[in-house]
Design a protein around this motif. Structure first.
Motif, mmCIF file in Angstrom:
data_model
loop_
_atom_site.group_PDB
_atom_site.id
_atom_site.type_symbol
_atom_site.label_atom_id
_atom_site.label_comp_id
_atom_site.label_asym_id
_atom_site.label_seq_id
_atom_site.Cartn_x
_atom_site.Cartn_y
_atom_site.Cartn_z
ATOM 1 N N ILE A 62 0.889 -1.169 0.032
ATOM 2 C CA ILE A 62 0.004 0.066 -0.044
ATOM 3 C C ILE A 62 0.799 1.307 -0.129
ATOM 4 N N THR A 63 0.517 2.296 -0.115
ATOM 5 C CA THR A 63 1.032 3.482 -0.292
ATOM 6 C C THR A 63 1.472 4.212 0.996
ATOM 7 N N ALA A 64 0.480 4.399 1.855
ATOM 8 C CA ALA A 64 0.477 5.088 3.015
ATOM 9 C C ALA A 64 -0.738 4.553 3.885
ATOM 10 N N VAL A 65 -0.431 4.829 5.120
ATOM 11 C CA VAL A 65 -1.326 4.658 6.253
ATOM 12 C C VAL A 65 -1.692 5.768 7.184
ATOM 13 N N PHE A 66 -2.866 6.064 7.120
ATOM 14 C CA PHE A 66 -3.347 7.143 8.208
ATOM 15 C C PHE A 66 -3.621 6.499 9.493
ATOM 16 N N LEU A 67 -3.137 7.080 10.555
ATOM 17 C CA LEU A 67 -3.395 6.132 11.993
ATOM 18 C C LEU A 67 -3.831 7.371 13.052
ATOM 19 N N GLY A 68 -4.652 6.814 13.725
ATOM 20 C CA GLY A 68 -5.021 7.647 14.973
ATOM 21 C C GLY A 68 -4.650 6.703 16.320
#
Ligand SMILES: Nc1ncnc2c1ncn2[C@@H]1O[C@H](COP(=O)(O)OP(=O)(O)OP(=O)(O)O)[C@@H](O)[C@H]1O
Ligand SMILES: [Mg+2]
Lengths: 423, 235
Positions: free
Chosen positions: A243-249
């Motif tokens: 995958i290209t990127a991960v947004f995380l909280g």
């Protein structure tokens, strides 16, 4: 001796020289408009960018510059040079300090709009502005491989609605040879407008992203690709390899720096974790050099505008010696002559600056929606701001100050001329 | 103030730019409170300069100038300006009017600078009313004419507007610097009669200056500047 009546004289005298007064007003107005325009564009762009993402604590991608990662993951500007592997993603998602993750896969486009592979978490957790969640205006989220949810601008500009079939393009071309025309997607939902790059994005499931690339592993369509049927594809494991990127909280925002360091120094596949606000700050630092140069140039242009005030009054002085001596003879004090000159300069500065503010406001009114729809960045703070007021005040004050020069000259002359003027 | 002599000059010396050779050197010159005086002198003899001194726009190097009882040479610049604004009416040779003001606005111009004049005509209905009354007395009643830009009036009409302006608010002393030199003989005589009449109507003294001695017959008294002035005439 009332100041108001001298101001009235100044105004009439200016109106008597309409042509030159108008040109001077135009010079001041345009210079002020340039200055305010630069300032508004800068603030608008900043506010627009700052509003694009909120609630995401970290963005993780393959190692690159933090600005670069921010630009391609959030603003769909530029391309990822490397990806991160699915097992690494699972590792990140499984961390105890991570509350949620949004995996995203970028790289394809459709008629100029970026296609983003993601999952349901995107609709749950992606926030913009001051924490606004995405809202589906029409239809529903995707839940099958070949379904797509469109950003508001995509639907509007391409005229797509629920049920439209779309053919995705490999890479970022405008369409043509590299179309994935073997596997069209069905539109199941359209998002409400957000004023962010989300409006420009076509969202599909990660599995759909994998599916359209079966048979395309080399980057071009292999002869095999056409022989693969939909049923065969559905039987494959469509979990993405990368995958290209991960947004995380995070569970607790307080751990943001610890988690960032842990991800950046993690053993195994190297990663880059960035805090969106910090990366934006760095971006602004880079652009601030240019901004400052632009502001400096526009301030010089204002100075030129003010010089034109000076020129227009100075050139009028000769033809007005007679007028000055009439005013003196009818009782005007030297102070009145002085005030008359200064008032003319001040009026030119004030009205010119006011016009400049109006030009900018009118421009924003016309251009604002155009910029929003073509760049996905909504210009914020369009209305009158303190700076408009301050600029009007400062330009008026500077014009008044400049008016001292012709005022002193007129004063000296009117004293030297006595009661009569020999032309 | 009216029982004071209009002008009283003693040992006046004036040179332009503070030079050493005076243009004017006047031991004594007197003018009564409601006199209408004709001052004659060739071109370049210093008539306009003398009027500038009387009006308080110029300052003498030495000597005293009393205007309506006030010693102009001992007053501050601001007080001289106030004196002129309140008590003097000035009419020039030509180009008397401010081009960007209407006829009526030109006539009311002194009221912008003088509280005393505004007060004097408050009873008559204010500056605009008074301006129209004065213009009417001077034969300027045509509304169409009054609405025209002042630059489109004939020279004679402009000079009459200038008289109305000099008279507004009841000044005590009118000074006219060759106001008729741009008029033909008929218009000139009518203008001088009108000016005399208005001056006596409003009880103002009139100092009329010209190089043309033929006009002297219109006035109570006539004086030659060369008889007053001890300084040699340059031009
Ligand atoms: N503003 C000035 N600066 C310097 N010298 C001046 C100025 N005005 C007048 N003079 C000089 O003073 C002298 C008298 O000028 P003035 O205008 O008083 O004459 P005048 O009697 O009014 O002449 P005319 O009948 O032509 O109007 C002239 O020699 C002139 O050169
Ligand atoms: Mg003269």
């Amino acid at each position: 001796m009332s100041g108001g009546s001298i101001l009235g004289l100044a105004w009439r005298s200016l109106m008597n020289r309409k042509g030159s007064a108008l040109l001077t007003l135009l010079a001041v107005a345009l210079s002020v408009a340039l200055f305010l325009g630069v300032d508004k564009a800068r603030n608008g762009a900043r506010a627009g960018f700052d509003n694009t993402i909120s609630g995401t604590d970290l963005i993780v991608g393959a190692p690159t510059g933090q600005i670069n990662l921010l630009l391609y993951s959030v603003f769909r500007l530029g391309n990822a040079t490397a990806e991160i592997s699915w097992p690494t993603y699972q590792d990140i998602a499984g961390r105890s300090d991570v509350a949620w993750t949004i995996p995203v896969s970028l790289g394809d486009s459709h008629r100029g709009f970026r296609v983003m592979g993601t999952n349901a978490a995107y609709f749950e957790h992606y926030k913009y502005g001051s924490g606004t969640a995405l809202e589906i205006a029409e239809g529903r989220r995707f839940d099958d491989i070949y379904e797509a949810v469109l950003g508001a601008s995509v639907a509007r500009e391409l005229g797509y609605g629920l049920g439209s079939e779309i053919v995705l393009t490999h890479g970022l071309g405008a369409g043509g040879l590299t179309d994935h025309d073997d596997k069209p997607f069905i539109v199941t939902g359209v998002l409400a407008p957000t004023g962010t790059p989300v409006d420009q994005t076509i969202h599909i499931p990660l599995e759909g992203m994998t599916a359209i690339h079966v048979g395309w592993e080399t980057g071009t369509k292999s002869p095999l690709a056409d022989t693969i049927t939909e049923d065969m594809i559905r039987s494959f494991d469509l979990t993405p390899k990368t995958i290209t990127a991960v947004f995380l909280g995070l569970e607790r925002r307080g751990t943001i720096l610890t988690t960032q360091r842990a991800l950046n120094t993690r053993a195994g596949e190297p990663l880059l974790a960035i805090i969106p606000g910090v990366a934006l700050g760095e971006l602004w630092q880079v652009t601030s050099v240019v901004e400052r140069a632009l502001i400096a140039v526009s301030i010089f242009v204002i100075a030129v505008g003010l010089v034109s005030v000076l020129i227009s009054i100075l050139t009028s002085l000769n033809e007005r010696r007679r007028e000055m001596s009439i005013l003196r003879a009818t009782g005007a004090r030297p102070g009145h002559i002085f005030f008359l000159m200064v008032a003319e300069a001040g009026l030119l500065g004030f009205v010119g600056a006011l016009l400049g503010v109006l030009i900018v406001q009118a421009g924003l009114f016309v251009l604002g929606p155009m910029l929003a729809s073509s760049y996905g960045v909504k210009l914020q703070g369009l209305g009158l701001a303190a700076i408009d007021l301050w600029t009007i005040l400062a330009v008026t004050a500077a014009a008044i100050f400049i008016g001292f020069i012709p005022a002193i000259m007129a004063l000296r002359r009117s004293l030297a001329d006595g009661l009569t003027v020999k032309l | 103030m009216t029982d004071q002599p209009a002008i009283e000059i003693r040992d006046l010396r004036f040179a332009w730019d503070g030079g050493s050779t005076p243009l004017l050197d006047i031991p004594a010159f007197d003018m009564g409170a409601d006199e209408r005086l004709f001052l004659r002198g060739p071109s370049g003899s210093g008539k306009s300069t003398l009027l500038g001194l009387i009006a308080g726009v110029l300052e003498p190097q030495s000597g005293s100038i009393r205007v309506l009882g006030e010693d102009m040479s001992s007053l501050s610049g601001a007080k001289r300006d106030r004196m002129r604004a309140d008590h003097l009416g000035v009419i020039f040779q030509m180009f008397n009017l401010v081009p960007y003001l209407s006829v009526v606005q030109n006539v009311t111009l002194p009221c912008r600078f003088s509280q005393a004049r505004r007060a004097a005509i408050a009873a008559a209905g204010g500056p605009v009313e008074e301006a129209r009354r004065l213009l009417a007395r001077l034969g300027l009643t045509d509304e169409k004419l009054l609405a025209r830009p002042v630059t489109e009036l004939s020279v004679g009409q402009q000079q009459r507007v200038a008289v109305a302006r000099a008279l507004i608010g009841g000044p005590n002393l009118l000074i006219a610097d060759e106001p008729t030199s741009a008029l033909d003989a008929d218009a000139r005589d009518r203008f001088i009669e009108l000016l005399n009449e208005e001056a006596s109507q409003s009880g103002a003294a009139l100092l009329f200056v010209s190089h043309d001695g033929a006009l002297a017959s219109h006035f109570d008294r006539s004086v030659d500047l060369s008889e007053l002035n001890r300084a040699g005439v340059a031009a």
